[in-house]
Enzyme design. Structure first.
Site, PDB file in Angstrom:
ATOM      1  N   HIS A 113       0.989  -1.440   0.324  1.00 13.44           N
ATOM      2  CA  HIS A 113      -0.463  -0.549   0.173  1.00 13.44           C
ATOM      3  C   HIS A 113       0.846   1.123  -0.024  1.00 13.44           C
ATOM      4  O   HIS A 113       2.459   0.996   0.019  1.00 13.44           O
ATOM      5  CB  HIS A 113      -0.461   0.164   1.490  1.00 13.44           C
ATOM      6  CG  HIS A 113       0.132  -0.355   2.337  1.00 13.44           C
ATOM      7  ND1 HIS A 113       0.121  -0.966   3.123  1.00 13.44           N
ATOM      8  CD2 HIS A 113       0.442   1.187   3.345  1.00 13.44           C
ATOM      9  CE1 HIS A 113       0.963  -0.532   4.447  1.00 13.44           C
ATOM     10  NE2 HIS A 113       1.290   0.931   4.390  1.00 13.44           N
ATOM     11  N   HIS A 168       5.587   6.906  -0.800  1.00  9.36           N
ATOM     12  CA  HIS A 168       6.407   5.626  -1.385  1.00  9.36           C
ATOM     13  C   HIS A 168       5.079   4.671  -0.959  1.00  9.36           C
ATOM     14  O   HIS A 168       5.032   4.055  -0.282  1.00  9.36           O
ATOM     15  CB  HIS A 168       7.610   6.083  -0.338  1.00  9.36           C
ATOM     16  CG  HIS A 168       8.218   5.339   0.721  1.00  9.36           C
ATOM     17  ND1 HIS A 168       7.054   6.799   2.052  1.00  9.36           N
ATOM     18  CD2 HIS A 168       7.284   4.706   2.208  1.00  9.36           C
ATOM     19  CE1 HIS A 168       6.664   6.405   3.248  1.00  9.36           C
ATOM     20  NE2 HIS A 168       7.059   5.044   3.529  1.00  9.36           N
TER      21      HIS A 168
END
Ligand code: NAP
Length: 168
Positions: free
Chosen positions: A39, A119
């Site tokens: 995720h 990120h």
């Protein structure tokens, strides 16, 4: 409850990223994030009183649908994380993360003060890679974001989606 807001990739994209991370892992060691756990965190809340979860589920937040390109990989020596992400974070994702942060602060939730660094963590406790295989081609359409509960289980981190928020 340990909570965060995130973008979740379609399973096919997550599996492609996980397969890439397994290739890198042969050289760097560490632990590979399982495909279903991959995720991108928009806002990390940390521990939140369970009584406040209904407030989080009805946050008046909106945003635009967009695509999330995965174009580069990086390694952070300070926490030994190997991550992937876009070359430049798409404006709708930045706006969404900023709106979330402002709203959470206004609603007296504790949030991170550090700037949003889009990120996707793929490897933890890894050695710095000398070289990396080319990133996989994948599509990550962002049509919603989710409120997630994070727990440690015998198999590592376990994430449960508590609420889904559609983007227009
Ligand atoms: P997590 O710590 O609950 O993190 C969930 C997500 O939030 C991850 O994407 C993480 O980013 C992000 N995040 C965590 N702390 C943050 C912060 N201070 N600021 C901004 N973003 C933050 O679960 P996890 O990522 O699975 O676990 C990471 C490490 O924490 C593991 O080594 C785990 O053992 C340890 N830990 C986990 C729990 C738990 O209940 N899951 C509890 C205590 C300690 P990154 O992907 O960049 O890390």
């Amino acid at each position: 409850m340990r909570l965060f807001f995130a973008l979740w990739p379609p399973l096919g994209a997550a599996e492609a990223l996980c397969a890439w991370a397994r290739r890198v892992h042969r050289k760097t060691g560490g632990s590979v994030v399982r495909a279903r756990n991959i995720h991108l965190t928009l806002a990390f809340l940390g521990e939140v009183d369970e009584a406040r979860v209904p407030d989080l589920k009805r946050l008046p937040i909106w945003g635009e649908r967009h695509a999330l390109p995965i174009e580069r990989a990086g390694y952070w020596a300070r926490n030994r994380i190997l991550w992937v992400g876009p070359e430049a974070t798409p404006a709708p994702a930045v706006t969404l993360a900023e709106r979330l942060r402002d709203l959470l602060a206004a609603w007296k939730f504790r949030t991170e003060r550090q700037p949003f660094a889009a990120h996707v963590t793929l490897l933890r406790k890894a050695r710095e890679p000398e070289e990396l295989p080319p990133l996989p081609e994948l599509d990550w359409p962002v049509q919603e974001f989710v409120l997630v509960r994070s727990r440690l289980s015998a198999e590592g981190s376990r994430y449960d989606v508590l609420e889904r928020f559609s983007l227009a």
